[in-house]
Each structure stands twice: as C-alpha cells, then as structure tokens.
Design a protein around this motif. Structure first.
Motif, PDB file in Angstrom:
ATOM      1  N   VAL A  86       0.865  -1.182   0.000  1.00 20.39           N
ATOM      2  CA  VAL A  86       0.000   0.000   0.000  1.00 20.39           C
ATOM      3  C   VAL A  86       0.898   1.228   0.000  1.00 20.39           C
ATOM      4  O   VAL A  86       1.672   1.434   0.941  1.00 20.39           O
ATOM      5  N   GLU A  87       0.810   2.025  -1.047  1.00 23.88           N
ATOM      6  CA  GLU A  87       1.562   3.290  -1.100  1.00 23.88           C
ATOM      7  C   GLU A  87       0.713   4.370  -0.442  1.00 23.88           C
ATOM      8  O   GLU A  87      -0.430   4.593  -0.829  1.00 23.88           O
ATOM      9  N   ALA A  88       1.276   5.011   0.585  1.00 24.99           N
ATOM     10  CA  ALA A  88       0.524   6.025   1.344  1.00 24.99           C
ATOM     11  C   ALA A  88       1.386   7.263   1.572  1.00 24.99           C
ATOM     12  O   ALA A  88       1.432   7.813   2.664  1.00 24.99           O
TER      13      ALA A  88
ATOM     14  N   PRO B 142       0.960  13.626  -7.460  1.00 24.58           N
ATOM     15  CA  PRO B 142       1.138  12.616  -8.507  1.00 24.58           C
ATOM     16  C   PRO B 142       2.590  12.321  -8.845  1.00 24.58           C
ATOM     17  O   PRO B 142       2.957  11.176  -9.107  1.00 24.58           O
ATOM     18  N   LYS B 143       3.450  13.340  -8.824  1.00 27.85           N
ATOM     19  CA  LYS B 143       4.868  13.120  -9.152  1.00 27.85           C
ATOM     20  C   LYS B 143       5.548  12.269  -8.092  1.00 27.85           C
ATOM     21  O   LYS B 143       6.300  11.341  -8.391  1.00 27.85           O
ATOM     22  N   VAL B 144       5.300  12.604  -6.822  1.00 28.11           N
ATOM     23  CA  VAL B 144       5.913  11.848  -5.724  1.00 28.11           C
ATOM     24  C   VAL B 144       5.396  10.405  -5.717  1.00 28.11           C
ATOM     25  O   VAL B 144       6.174   9.443  -5.623  1.00 28.11           O
TER      26      VAL B 144
ATOM     27  N   SER C  55      -6.803   9.744  -2.597  1.00 25.71           N
ATOM     28  CA  SER C  55      -8.208  10.145  -2.481  1.00 25.71           C
ATOM     29  C   SER C  55      -8.725  10.795  -3.761  1.00 25.71           C
ATOM     30  O   SER C  55      -9.923  10.922  -3.936  1.00 25.71           O
ATOM     31  N   THR C  56      -7.800  11.216  -4.651  1.00 31.24           N
ATOM     32  CA  THR C  56      -8.267  11.957  -5.839  1.00 31.24           C
ATOM     33  C   THR C  56      -7.511  11.648  -7.123  1.00 31.24           C
ATOM     34  O   THR C  56      -8.048  11.821  -8.213  1.00 31.24           O
ATOM     35  N   ILE C  57      -6.245  11.204  -7.050  1.00 33.99           N
ATOM     36  CA  ILE C  57      -5.411  11.109  -8.261  1.00 33.99           C
ATOM     37  C   ILE C  57      -5.798   9.882  -9.092  1.00 33.99           C
ATOM     38  O   ILE C  57      -5.935   8.776  -8.559  1.00 33.99           O
ATOM     39  N   SER C  58      -5.950  10.076 -10.391  1.00 27.09           N
ATOM     40  CA  SER C  58      -6.368   9.006 -11.302  1.00 27.09           C
ATOM     41  C   SER C  58      -5.430   7.798 -11.222  1.00 27.09           C
ATOM     42  O   SER C  58      -4.209   7.930 -11.334  1.00 27.09           O
TER      43      SER C  58
ATOM     44  N   ARG D 249      -3.717   7.255 -14.532  1.00 25.39           N
ATOM     45  CA  ARG D 249      -2.582   8.177 -14.687  1.00 25.39           C
ATOM     46  C   ARG D 249      -1.367   7.669 -13.915  1.00 25.39           C
ATOM     47  O   ARG D 249      -0.240   7.658 -14.437  1.00 25.39           O
ATOM     48  N   LEU D 250      -1.585   7.241 -12.651  1.00 23.30           N
ATOM     49  CA  LEU D 250      -0.467   6.752 -11.847  1.00 23.30           C
ATOM     50  C   LEU D 250       0.136   5.472 -12.439  1.00 23.30           C
ATOM     51  O   LEU D 250       1.323   5.197 -12.270  1.00 23.30           O
TER      52      LEU D 250
END
Length: 725
Positions: A398-400, A405-407, A430-433, A436-437
C-alpha cells in the motif's frame, strides 16, 4: 420420525426425548422465514400429538443455531399494514407459547449464533445450554424495530429488567460467559458436549432435581419489581438510551417502553403490547430504510466474498509512508493478523507511525479488548524499515505517501522494481487518477487504488479503484486484503474523486453557494446535523482540512468543469478558498470555520470564532435568510445528483454499493437509507422537479440527468419495490 420438513425434523430418541432440529435445506444458515415458521407450527402440533414424551431438545444441524428471521421478507410484510403485522405476530406467539406450554421439560442446545427470532425461540424453553463459542442477542433495534416474537416479554423475566434493557436497546451480541453470568443460559460447555449436557438437564428435571414448572411459572407472571424499582429501572434507562440513540432512532426507547408497559402484565397481555409496538415501528420510514440498508450491506458483503474466492491470499503486506496514515494502516493490518512492513525514508516518520499504532493498541488494552501480552504480539506484526530489503517476499504494497502525482509516481516506479512479479501495488489516494499513476509502471495490471478513510481504525469503508489496465486478480487480492483488515471494500471505476469524494464535493459546492448568498455557516451546520449528518459541512471541512479540500476541489474542477468549475477557484472566491488563503486550515492548525481548544480528554473542541464569521461575510455577494428546507435541498440535491451520475457512468455497480459507500465513507445518515433511497423516498419525479427549480437559479450542479428525467416520467425507482411475502 415424528415430523419431517424442509427445514425442521423431529425425532424420538432414547428415554422418550424428542429432538427438534433446525436444518434449512439449500442454505448455509438457519433463518426463520414465513415458510419455516409454518413448518415449526406443524412440528409443534406433531409433538403435542405424540404420546409418552418425557422432554424436548431444540437443536441445529448447522454451525449457527438460527441467525434470525428472514430479513428479505420484512419490507413486503411491513407494506401490508399494521393489522396484518399484529395478526402475524399473534400467530407466532401462539406457536412459541405452545413450545413453552408443553407438558414436559424443554431445553435448547445453542451451538452457534442465535440472534433475533433465533434468540426468541430459545427463550421459550425451560432451560438453555450454550456452546462456549456461541453468541446470542436481540439486534432488532438496529433495524428500527424491536423484538416482536416475545423477546421483550420473556428476556426481562429471565435476566431482569436492567440486563434485558441493555441487551435489547443496545442490540448486542453476547458471548457465552456473559449470557451465563446474567442467567440467560444455565450452562456453558464445549460444543462437542452440548447434546450430552442438554439430555442431562432433562434427566435432572424429570428426576425432580430441577424444577422446570417453577421456571416456567416465573416467565408467565408479571415482573417482580415494585413501583420505585420500576421507576429507577425504566425512567433512568429511557433518558440514557434516548441520549445515546438520538431523535432519529426511536426503536431503542420504544423497546424500553414495551418492557415497562408489559412489566405488570401476564404473558398474553404483555405479548399484545409488544405486537402493537412492533407494528407501529415497522410502519416507519426509519425501519424501512434500516432494513433496506441491511440488505444493501448483504449485497456488498456478497460481492466482496465473490472477489475473495478468486484471490491469492495476502500473507505479507507493506505500507510505504509512515506517519499517522501509514501507522493507522499498519495498525489495522497487524491487529487483524496480517504482518506488515512499514517503510519510510525518515526515522522520525517511522517513529510517528509506530507511536500511532502503539497508541491505538494501548486503547484496546485500556478497554480490556486486549491483554498486554496480546498487544505485544500484535505490535510485533509491524516491522519498521528504512530500506526495501525484505520487499521481495511481500504480496501487496500500500503506497501512502503525500497526495502528489509526481511523488507517488516516483515511489511506485521505484518499488515495482524491487518486488516480485505477482506483487500487487495499491495507492492510497483520495483523488489522483489510478490510470494516470499506472502510466509509468511496467505491470499496470498489478496496480489499483486502495483508498482508506481517516481515521483508518474507525472508518469501515475502503474504496478499491480499478484503473483502465487493472486486472481482476489485482482487484480480488486488494478486496481480500481489505476484508482481512476488517474493512468493507467497495470496488469502483477510475474517475476524478472516484465515488465518495466525487459525490462529497458537490455537497461542498452547495455549501459554498449558500455562503456566497449570505447564509450563516453555523446555522447551516445545525440544520444538517438535525437532518442526521454526524457533523455539518463547515465542521466537516475543518476536519478534512482546508488545504486538502482546496486541492481536491481543483481536481474536481478539472475533471468536471461544467458543474464543478467553481470548486477550483474559477470565478468568485469561495469561503473555503478564503479560509485557505488566510491560513485557516481547520483542526490541523486549530483555526478554520471554527476555532479549536483541547477538551478534558485532549480532543479538539470547536468554539465559535468571530474572525471566521467576518471572513465568510467578506466573500458573500448578498445577505439572505434561508429556511431549514431550503438549506437541506441546497445541500442534498447536488450530492444526490452526483450519486446518480456515478451510477449512470458505471463508476459504481449498484445502488446498494453507492448508498453503502456514502454511509460508511462520509457518515450519510443511515436512517435515511443512502442518497438513492433518499431520492426514492421523495419520489424521483418530485426530486427532479425540486432540482430543476434550483438549477434555474444555481446552474448545472443542480441539473438532473436525462436518464433521471426518463425514470421520473416512467415512475421508476432505484430500488425495486419489495416482492409481497
């Protein structure tokens, strides 16, 4: 064989003891449906007709005794009206009373869960013996009703008014040791000894060693409480329970009133009081919605179970990013038995994460949920690390890290090169696509979103987000891990804000428009709290954090510019943006729409702040008074419409999942059933008319979809009308 049915058999054994066994064919558990009740009636008549019997054992051939009445029949039954319900209840009372009145001693062998109607069945027998792993209880008040098959009558006479009020009003499931302590059962034994223990009790009763007739007589008579004792027991309890339950949940207090009214009555009259109160509660919208929620929850659990069957088990997890959120995730995983690595690049972050986990475990010890030894054992499931050394054996990461988005992209790319080819990567965003990631990953099929809600240990929902290239295997493993953590996962498709935040931000948009027109935010909070939300929108924004809200608002504005453009700061400055620009971030720096002070327990307590009131007034374009109804519609319509759009866009699969996500994720008032049930209750046509009226003044955020207009014209609803039982 005395009787053979689809769910019940009655056999005659040695010493002329009859055994009535519940074993509903084709089902994994026993439920008391209308068909099973009809069988029970026939079985009891067959027992009454059998000569020479010396006793009866009630037993189950399944792991659970009886999990309760068949809740899928409730809404159709409730729809038949009060007269039908009272008649149905009196019929069941007659069957249960016939068991209680048999001319020989009776005992129940409780081998597993015995809840609701299942618990009420076992209260009819003279004795009860319980397996040490079994649990019993009357959870009906959680469905907006009360025990209607004699629970409010028999339980107080068995365990005393105080204990019965605690069990019934609290809707608790009670372990064997607790049941024995209050006298709900007569013995607790290992499961394999149940049958022998039950037969031994009947032998002792027939030998005169145990007086079953005296036991029975006590259950038939008024409660042995004097007038002062009655006042102490009931009036104090009503005040306390009313305070805990709140004004929207009448069932717990109504149950106490039923016990009180029936206290001075014999069995028949007390049962009539109970039946009348049950019918009254069953006709309420609260009961309809809470029963609907139970069924929606079953839909969500069933879907989660189907994913779990396909999943490779997660035996070793990892979380990237310690701190409060990482520590919360590590705690949740470790507490439920899945070992987890907690990695960060900074030692102080690792220590913060460990401190968070230790604090949560310590609270469990203080509440006597864990022993210090168990805490130490569970804490050892968390291994802190500053390196990727052991990541080769991890099943799911789990990436937290920070919501950037860059980080996130850099961290995910880095860890992908250090884990096994089948390891699942999940981003707590909570929001980044997710799509996209995934664009920089070599194995995007092994990547999905896993959005936890804060605080992790309290919030039951986890959104599992499927990106364009996410595989079924990645979704299944993530769902299985969330369930293993004790969470309720709901699978959604990728879009800005996913499901919950996408729906929440139009609600904040409605709030911003109210502020722009001069509404008092403290009054808006009070109105929405009275409506049933755990906190009003201004207070909620303070908890979320103004920086988080502004960032998420920008994501929403970019994704849905036509109706959410203003959330990103296009046009006039909103009250939320004004707070952010003036460094009023909410609880994280003790200043937002409210100021915050520590209460006696060290928790933030909100107080009114003149500076905040002046700041909100400075961005208002006009000054208007709004009625409570106007405030509610201005807040609720955009939230409900966005839920409709998420369903239409395929972001969420079913109305049940959409509504449960809002209840579990943002505290939508459960007694209102969820956003889509709320629209159904208002009537789709009436909702469309209300939204159209608001859209004329307030714009696209309030405009109904074309499909919703078609539903309104056709008289359709989101939930099918219940089939007649």
């Amino acid at each position: 064989m005395i009787y053979q049915g689809n769910a019940i058999t009655v056999t005659r054994g040695g010493d002329d003891i009859a055994t009535l066994t519940f074993d509903l064919q084709g089902e994994s558990v026993n439920k008391l449906s209308s068909a099973v009740i009809a069988e029970l009636e026939q079985a009891v008549k067959a027992i009454q007709a059998e000569s020479g019997l010396a006793g009866l054992v009630l037993a189950s051939a399944k792991e659970a005794f009886i999990v309760g009445a068949d809740i899928t029949e409730f809404q159709a039954m409730f729809g038949k009206g009060g007269e039908f319900l009272e008649s149905m209840l009196h019929r069941v009372h007659g069957i249960f009373n016939a068991i209680e009145d048999l001319p020989f001693p009776t005992v129940t062998a409780i081998n597993g869960l015995a809840l609701g109607g299942g618990c009420e069945v076992l209260l009819t027998t003279d004795f009860r013996v319980m397996g040490d792993k079994a649990q019993i209880g009357l959870p009906e008040t959680k469905l907006g009703i009360l025990p209607g098959w004699g629970g409010c009558v028999r339980l107080p006479r068995l365990i005393g008014a105080d204990n019965a009020i605690e069990w019934i009003a609290g809707g608790t499931q009670n372990r064997a040791d607790a049941a024995l302590k209050v006298g709900a059962v007569d013995a607790v034994v290992p499961g394999e000894q149940l049958e022998a223990a039950a037969l031994d009790i009947l032998a002792r009763a027939n030998a005169g060693e145990l007086d079953y007739r005296a036991r029975r007589e006590e259950k038939m008579q008024p409660l042995r409480l004097g007038p002062i004792e009655q006042m102490m027991a009931f009036e104090t309890a009503k005040g306390y329970v009313a305070g805990k339950a709140g004004p929207h949940y009448p069932a717990p207090v109504e149950a106490i009133k039923v016990i009180q009214k029936g206290a001075g009555e014999e069995r028949a009259r007390a049962q009539a009081i109970e039946a009348k109160a049950f019918a009254k509660l069953a006709m309420t919208e609260v009961a309809f919605n809470l029963v609907g929620l139970f069924m929606s929850d079953q839909v969500v659990k069933k879907k989660g179970g189907q994913f779990e069957k396909q999943a490779r088990p997660v035996k070793q997890a990892a979380v990237l990013g310690a701190g409060i959120m990482g520590g919360g995730i590590a705690y949740q995983s470790a507490s439920k038995g899945t070992p987890i690595l907690m990695k960060d690049i900074k030692e102080e972050a690792i220590q913060l994460g460990l401190k968070e986990a230790r604090k949560l475990f310590t609270k469990q010890v203080e509440r006597k949920k864990l022993t210090p030894e168990q805490m130490a054992e569970k804490l050892a499931n968390i291994r802190p690390t500053l390196t990727y050394g052991d990541f080769g054996s991890v099943d799911l990461v789990v990436e937290a890290v920070v919501e950037n988005p860059k980080v996130k992209g850099a961290v995910l790319t880095e860890v992908e090169g250090l884990v096994g080819e089948e390891t699942i990567l999940a981003s707590n965003t909570s929001t980044i696509s997710i799509t996209r990631l995934a664009s920089s990953l070599k194995r995007p099929e092994n990547f999905c979103g896993m959005h936890f809600f804060n605080p992790v240990h309290r919030m039951p929902l986890v959104e599992v987000i499927r990106g364009e290239k996410t595989s079924d295997a990645a979704v299944a493993a993530t769902v299985a891990y969330a369930r293993a953590m004790g969470k309720t996962p709901i699978v959604v498709n990728d879009c800005p804000g996913f499901l919950v935040n996408r729906v929440l931000f139009p609600y904040f948009g409605g709030f911003s428009q109210l502020m722009a027109q001069g509404a008092d935010f403290q009054r808006v909070d009070k109105v929405m709290e009275k409506f049933g939300w755990p906190m009003g929108p201004a207070y909620l924004l303070d908890v979320v954090g103004m920086d988080t809200a502004v960032h998420a608002g920008e994501v929403m504005a970019e994704g849905f510019p036509e109706r959410m453009g203003s959330l990103g700061g296009n046009g006039e400055k909103s009250a939320i943006q004004a707070m952010f620009e003036n460094d009023r971030l909410g609880q994280k720096n003790d200043r937002g729409f409210y100021a915050y002070e520590e209460d006696r327990k060290g928790k933030p307590k909100k107080v009114s702040d003149e500076a905040a009131i002046a700041l909100v007034k400075s961005v208002a374009k006009e000054s208007r008074e709004f009625s409570d109804e106007e405030i509610i519609s201005r807040m609720m319509v955009p939230l409900c419409l966005e839920t409709v759009r998420c369903l239409e866009d395929g972001i969420v699969g079913t109305p049940a999942e959409a509504d449960m996500a809002l209840i579990y994720g943002i505290g939508f008032p459960p007694f209102r059933g969820g956003a889509l049930r709320y629209v159904d209750a208002m009537g789709v046509a009436a909702f469309v008319k209300l939204a159209d009226g608001l859209a004329e003044e307030l714009g696209p955020l309030y405009a109904p979809t074309e499909k919703l207009r078609e539903m309104a014209a056709a008289g359709e609803t989101f939930y099918a009308a219940p089939a007649q039982a």
